[in-house]
Design an enzyme around this catalytic site. Structure first.
Site, short mmCIF file in Angstrom:
data_model
loop_
_atom_site.label_atom_id
_atom_site.label_comp_id
_atom_site.label_asym_id
_atom_site.label_seq_id
_atom_site.Cartn_x
_atom_site.Cartn_y
_atom_site.Cartn_z
N LEU A 83 0.99 -1.23 0.07
CA LEU A 83 0.03 -0.03 -0.03
C LEU A 83 0.85 1.27 -0.01
O LEU A 83 0.14 2.33 0.27
CB LEU A 83 -1.07 -0.14 1.16
N MET A 121 8.55 4.54 5.27
CA MET A 121 8.95 2.93 4.84
C MET A 121 9.88 2.99 3.96
O MET A 121 10.65 1.77 3.81
CB MET A 121 7.52 2.64 4.15
N GLU A 122 10.34 3.98 3.02
CA GLU A 122 11.57 3.80 2.35
C GLU A 122 12.72 3.88 3.10
O GLU A 122 13.68 2.97 2.81
CB GLU A 122 11.39 5.10 1.33
N ASP A 136 24.17 -11.24 3.28
CA ASP A 136 24.57 -12.29 2.22
C ASP A 136 26.20 -11.92 1.61
O ASP A 136 26.62 -13.24 1.21
CB ASP A 136 23.58 -11.92 0.98
#
Length: 165
Positions: A83, A121-122, A136
């Site tokens: 959203l 949110m970014e 990773d």
């Protein structure tokens, strides 16, 4: 348990009157300068930190790759979080700092925009993906690294004003 009208689906910004999720219409909101700062950390063994700092990770440039991944992630947030609005981000700054006391790395992202909605949110996505990428890139050195502390530190702009953690 009873609910007030304030708790009804129609009063929640991301739910319509039937309780279905939808993207909020921000077209009537004023464009303002908005900034968000988020943080995360990656905890590891001291020898793993030392090897990364010495440039001895088998996959190459751990920190540079994690920094670029975090920047790219901030720009892709609306593709990852259902959203979120696609936003024309004007600044993403990502800092990855060694922290011998952790031991590991502190990650901080600052995202800035002039728009109708915020960039919390970014910033959170940026630190999350940077931490995952750091993991990773260094997992050949240590698989027991721990990602944590993901949180919003600060946000400015918009109707709700400033927030500081």
């Amino acid at each position: 348990m009873t609910h007030s009208d304030a708790d009804s689906p129609a009063s929640l910004s991301h739910l319509d009157a039937q309780g279905q999720a939808h993207m909020v219409d921000v077209s009537a909101k004023d464009q303002t300068v908005r900034e968000a700062i988020a943080t995360a950390h990656v905890k590891m063994q001291p020898q793993t930190l030392a090897q990364i700092e010495a440039g001895n990770a088998p996959k190459g440039d751990v920190l540079g790759t994690a920094r670029i991944a975090g920047i790219m992630a901030a720009k892709q947030t609306s593709n990852l979080i259902p959203l979120c609005h696609p936003l024309p981000i004007q600044k993403v700054e990502l800092e990855i700092t060694p922290d011998p006391a952790l031991p590991g790395y502190q990650i901080q992202a600052t995202v800035k925009i002039k728009a109708e909605t915020g960039v919390e949110m970014e910033a959170l996505t940026a630190v999350s993906v940077a931490a995952l990428t750091l993991y990773d890139m260094a997992k050949a050195l240590e698989k027991s690294m721990e990602i944590g502390g993901i949180r919003l530190l600060k946000k400015t702009g918009g109707k709700s004003g400033e927030y500081w953690a």
